[in-house]
Design a protein around this motif. Structure first.
Motif, PDB file in Angstrom:
ATOM      1  N   ILE A 185     -33.147 -28.900  60.861  1.00 30.44           N
ATOM      2  CA  ILE A 185     -34.355 -28.207  60.422  1.00 30.44           C
ATOM      3  C   ILE A 185     -34.265 -26.749  60.866  1.00 30.44           C
ATOM      4  CG2 ILE A 185     -35.778 -30.290  60.443  1.00 30.44           C
ATOM      5  CD1 ILE A 185     -37.116 -29.218  62.999  1.00 30.44           C
ATOM      6  N   ALA A 186     -34.925 -25.899  60.119  1.00 31.59           N
ATOM      7  CA  ALA A 186     -34.920 -24.462  60.417  1.00 31.59           C
ATOM      8  C   ALA A 186     -35.811 -24.180  61.617  1.00 31.59           C
ATOM      9  CB  ALA A 186     -35.416 -23.680  59.208  1.00 31.59           C
ATOM     10  N   PRO A 187     -35.402 -23.238  62.480  1.00 32.82           N
ATOM     11  CA  PRO A 187     -36.302 -22.810  63.553  1.00 32.82           C
ATOM     12  C   PRO A 187     -37.601 -22.265  62.960  1.00 32.82           C
ATOM     13  CG  PRO A 187     -34.081 -22.003  63.947  1.00 32.82           C
ATOM     14  CD  PRO A 187     -34.105 -22.561  62.548  1.00 32.82           C
ATOM     15  N   GLY A 188     -38.729 -22.671  63.539  1.00 37.00           N
ATOM     16  CA  GLY A 188     -40.024 -22.267  63.003  1.00 37.00           C
ATOM     17  C   GLY A 188     -40.252 -20.774  63.021  1.00 37.00           C
ATOM     18  N   VAL A 189     -39.831 -20.111  64.086  1.00 39.43           N
ATOM     19  CA  VAL A 189     -40.033 -18.657  64.171  1.00 39.43           C
ATOM     20  C   VAL A 189     -39.219 -17.955  63.087  1.00 39.43           C
ATOM     21  CG1 VAL A 189     -39.676 -16.619  65.619  1.00 39.43           C
ATOM     22  CG2 VAL A 189     -40.684 -18.685  66.598  1.00 39.43           C
ATOM     23  N   MET A 190     -38.005 -18.428  62.835  1.00 37.72           N
ATOM     24  CA  MET A 190     -37.191 -17.850  61.767  1.00 37.72           C
ATOM     25  C   MET A 190     -37.900 -17.996  60.422  1.00 37.72           C
ATOM     26  SD  MET A 190     -33.561 -19.103  60.189  1.00 37.72           S
ATOM     27  CE  MET A 190     -34.301 -20.122  58.930  1.00 37.72           C
ATOM     28  N   THR A 191     -38.440 -19.170  60.181  1.00 35.27           N
ATOM     29  CA  THR A 191     -39.134 -19.445  58.930  1.00 35.27           C
ATOM     30  C   THR A 191     -40.290 -18.472  58.736  1.00 35.27           C
ATOM     31  OG1 THR A 191     -38.518 -21.771  59.110  1.00 35.27           O
ATOM     32  CG2 THR A 191     -40.341 -21.249  57.650  1.00 35.27           C
ATOM     33  N   PHE A 192     -41.095 -18.297  59.772  1.00 34.11           N
ATOM     34  CA  PHE A 192     -42.203 -17.344  59.699  1.00 34.11           C
ATOM     35  C   PHE A 192     -41.691 -15.927  59.467  1.00 34.11           C
ATOM     36  CE2 PHE A 192     -44.726 -14.190  62.076  1.00 34.11           C
ATOM     37  CZ  PHE A 192     -45.807 -14.121  61.215  1.00 34.11           C
ATOM     38  N   MET A 193     -40.687 -15.510  60.234  1.00 36.12           N
ATOM     39  CA  MET A 193     -40.225 -14.124  60.179  1.00 36.12           C
ATOM     40  C   MET A 193     -39.627 -13.753  58.825  1.00 36.12           C
ATOM     41  SD  MET A 193     -41.272 -12.723  62.858  1.00 36.12           S
ATOM     42  CE  MET A 193     -40.512 -11.134  62.577  1.00 36.12           C
ATOM     43  N   LEU A 194     -39.036 -14.702  58.115  1.00 38.53           N
ATOM     44  CA  LEU A 194     -38.478 -14.381  56.796  1.00 38.53           C
ATOM     45  C   LEU A 194     -39.577 -13.953  55.818  1.00 38.53           C
ATOM     46  CD1 LEU A 194     -35.781 -17.166  56.476  1.00 38.53           C
ATOM     47  CD2 LEU A 194     -35.383 -14.708  56.754  1.00 38.53           C
ATOM     48  N   ILE A 195     -40.737 -14.580  55.889  1.00 39.83           N
ATOM     49  CA  ILE A 195     -41.867 -14.189  55.039  1.00 39.83           C
ATOM     50  C   ILE A 195     -42.532 -12.925  55.592  1.00 39.83           C
ATOM     51  CG2 ILE A 195     -44.167 -14.879  54.237  1.00 39.83           C
ATOM     52  CD1 ILE A 195     -41.923 -16.331  52.743  1.00 39.83           C
ATOM     53  N   TRP A 196     -42.764 -12.897  56.907  1.00 41.41           N
ATOM     54  CA  TRP A 196     -43.439 -11.756  57.542  1.00 41.41           C
ATOM     55  C   TRP A 196     -42.656 -10.461  57.307  1.00 41.41           C
ATOM     56  CZ3 TRP A 196     -48.078 -10.661  59.219  1.00 41.41           C
ATOM     57  CH2 TRP A 196     -48.281  -9.601  60.090  1.00 41.41           C
ATOM     58  N   ALA A 197     -41.344 -10.514  57.421  1.00 39.47           N
ATOM     59  CA  ALA A 197     -40.518  -9.315  57.223  1.00 39.47           C
ATOM     60  C   ALA A 197     -40.677  -8.758  55.813  1.00 39.47           C
ATOM     61  CB  ALA A 197     -39.055  -9.623  57.519  1.00 39.47           C
ATOM     62  N   ARG A 198     -40.777  -9.637  54.842  1.00 38.78           N
ATOM     63  CA  ARG A 198     -40.990  -9.169  53.458  1.00 38.78           C
ATOM     64  C   ARG A 198     -42.354  -8.497  53.319  1.00 38.78           C
ATOM     65  NH1 ARG A 198     -38.307 -12.702  48.780  1.00 38.78           N
ATOM     66  NH2 ARG A 198     -36.163 -12.556  49.531  1.00 38.78           N
ATOM     67  N   PHE A 199     -43.373  -9.083  53.955  1.00 43.48           N
ATOM     68  CA  PHE A 199     -44.708  -8.480  53.894  1.00 43.48           C
ATOM     69  C   PHE A 199     -44.699  -7.106  54.553  1.00 43.48           C
ATOM     70  CE2 PHE A 199     -48.925  -7.956  55.999  1.00 43.48           C
ATOM     71  CZ  PHE A 199     -49.646  -7.659  54.853  1.00 43.48           C
ATOM     72  N   ILE A 200     -44.163  -7.010  55.752  1.00 40.38           N
ATOM     73  CA  ILE A 200     -44.114  -5.717  56.453  1.00 40.38           C
ATOM     74  C   ILE A 200     -43.299  -4.712  55.644  1.00 40.38           C
ATOM     75  CG2 ILE A 200     -43.331  -4.533  58.555  1.00 40.38           C
ATOM     76  CD1 ILE A 200     -45.897  -6.268  58.836  1.00 40.38           C
ATOM     77  N   GLY A 201     -42.234  -5.182  54.996  1.00 42.23           N
ATOM     78  CA  GLY A 201     -41.397  -4.318  54.171  1.00 42.23           C
ATOM     79  C   GLY A 201     -42.116  -3.726  52.970  1.00 42.23           C
ATOM     80  N   MET A 202     -43.246  -4.324  52.582  1.00 51.00           N
ATOM     81  CA  MET A 202     -44.029  -3.774  51.475  1.00 51.00           C
ATOM     82  C   MET A 202     -44.744  -2.493  51.896  1.00 51.00           C
ATOM     83  SD  MET A 202     -45.351  -7.379  49.985  1.00 51.00           S
ATOM     84  CE  MET A 202     -45.620  -7.114  48.252  1.00 51.00           C
TER      85      MET A 202
END
Length: 160
Positions: A70-87
């Motif tokens: 299973i994927a690390p939970g923090v990694m999972t969150f950060m992949l979406i969060w990074a895209r949002f911040i990148g906007m």
């Protein structure tokens, strides 16, 4: 910061076209994704930041209730969060985070495709120069199952 540079900085913030505390709309929703989770991302992140056998050892993972890595939970969150911040909605008006609270509801596996729904759920003035903006992030897999909810308080510059 000198008085002249402080005045310039205030003008730059107001004239940047970016959101500031006063113009951040409570209730706004931003959709992010999709983001594909790969086995390579899981292994690389886990090796450096979350070296649990459940994330790194395929043979061990097969013996768990998940039956696979299973994927690390923090990694999972950060992949979406990074895209949002990148906007870059706030630009330099985003001064930093105050707090975050993450809840994990469902495991994420290699080849899952995630989307995020990010909502501005509140804001409150801190002082004459900035305030807190509450950002709620809900992340879903390709089957529309919610896997994460995060509530983050960000410090955003701007006067009212």
């Amino acid at each position: 910061m000198t008085t002249a540079s402080a005045r310039f900085e205030k003008r730059r913030v107001r004239d940047s076209g970016m959101l500031d505390f006063a113009t951040t709309p409570v209730g706004a929703v931003y959709n992010i994704g999709p983001v594909r989770i790969t086995k390579e991302k899981i292994l690389a992140f886990a090796a450096e930041y979350d070296p649990l056998p459940l994330h790194l050892d395929e043979e061990y993972a097969k013996t768990t209730r998940h039956g696979r890595l299973i994927a690390p939970g923090v990694m999972t969150f950060m992949l979406i969060w990074a895209r949002f911040i990148g906007m870059d909605y706030w630009g330099r008006n985003m001064l930093g985070g105050r707090s975050t609270r993450i809840e994990w509801f469902h495991p994420v596996y290699a080849d899952d495709e995630l989307t995020g729904e990010i909502t501005i759920t509140g804001k409150s003035r801190r002082n004459a120069h900035n305030g807190l903006v509450v950002i709620t992030t809900r992340i879903f897999n390709q089957n529309c199952v919610q896997v994460i909810e995060d509530v983050t308080e960000m410090v955003i510059a701007g006067q009212e």
